[in-house]
Design an enzyme around this catalytic site. Structure first.
Site, PDB file in Angstrom:
ATOM      1  CG  HIS A  42      77.275  67.957  58.096  1.00  0.00           C
ATOM      2  ND1 HIS A  42      77.435  69.027  57.231  1.00  0.00           N
ATOM      3  CD2 HIS A  42      76.449  68.419  59.080  1.00  0.00           C
ATOM      4  CE1 HIS A  42      76.740  70.064  57.668  1.00  0.00           C
ATOM      5  NE2 HIS A  42      76.139  69.723  58.785  1.00  0.00           N
ATOM      6  CG  ASN A  88      73.437  72.773  64.681  1.00  0.00           C
ATOM      7  OD1 ASN A  88      73.993  72.488  63.627  1.00  0.00           O
ATOM      8  ND2 ASN A  88      72.153  72.547  64.883  1.00  0.00           N
ATOM      9  CG  ASP A 113      79.602  69.933  54.936  1.00  0.00           C
ATOM     10  OD1 ASP A 113      79.919  70.411  56.039  1.00  0.00           O
ATOM     11  OD2 ASP A 113      78.414  69.805  54.583  1.00  0.00           O
ATOM     12  CG  ASN A 134      72.506  74.904  60.982  1.00  0.00           C
ATOM     13  OD1 ASN A 134      72.027  75.991  60.653  1.00  0.00           O
ATOM     14  ND2 ASN A 134      71.811  73.790  60.922  1.00  0.00           N
TER      15      ASN A 134
END
Length: 209
Positions: A42, A88, A113, A134
């Site tokens: 991530h 987020n 990613d 997100n």
């Protein structure tokens, strides 16, 4: 005569300012802060920017909503941003620095990613859906548009059903790490091309490579 001169001078200054702004770019790498996330899939956005910074002997400085450094390249000013808001809420940091630095939206590049691309695949797009990501969802909400350039770095989808979160928050395996330097080198070159050669030429050069 003096008033005419002032008007011409003022118009010239506005045109110069607009030209200067078009040479300013914001490249935001997405990721999560903290040591436990450092080497996760991530965090590829952070990793690409860290590699560029190391290559060019740049140092990030913690500022409002993120770590920032400025890279000068071929007459362009490229702001490199690693949001410290967690994934987020990435859009909050990006919107703040876009507005503060008056960077045109078309000069924004977001590195993220992508589980829908095989590992190491590079894809540059000028718009698109968040695709369940997100970080991209928040950027779209904060900017009120999905029309911004994003550099998607493929991380693959080798996870069982329901284990997506564990996968993207997991670390790269040994095979991926062996290939990573060459893939990141491509990513760094893509950033430089985006700011100098333009989006269309960069897409033609790097997509699928």
């Amino acid at each position: 005569m003096l008033s005419v001169f002032r008007k011409l001078f003022s118009k010239q200054k506005v045109e110069e300012t607009q030209e200067e702004l078009m040479k300013k770019f914001l490249v935001a790498g997405l990721g999560n802060i903290g040591p436990k996330y450092h080497n996760t899939r991530h965090n590829i956005g952070f990793r690409v920017l860290d590699s560029l910074a190391k290559e060019e002997s740049l140092s990030f400085e913690t500022k409002k909503l993120g770590d920032l450094t400025t890279y000068k390249h071929k007459g362009r000013t490229i702001l490199l941003l690693k949001p410290n808001t967690y994934m987020n809420l990435s859009g909050k940091a990006i919107r703040y620095w876009l507005e503060k630095e008056k960077v045109p939206l078309e000069n924004l590049l977001v590195i993220t990613d992508d589980i829908n691309l095989p590992f190491g695949t590079i894809r540059l797009k000028t718009k698109g859906s968040a695709g369940g990501h997100n970080g991209l969802k928040d950027i779209e909400a904060q900017l009120n548009t999905s029309k911004y350039s994003r550099f998607r770095f493929g991380v693959g989808d080798k996870f069982n059903k329901g284990r997506q979160v564990d996968y993207v928050l997991g670390e790269w395996n040994d095979d991926e790490e062996r290939t990573m330097p060459e893939r990141i080198e491509k990513g760094v070159a893509l950033i430089k091309s985006f700011a100098t050669a333009g989006i269309a030429n960069t897409m033609n050069t790097f997509n699928g490579k």
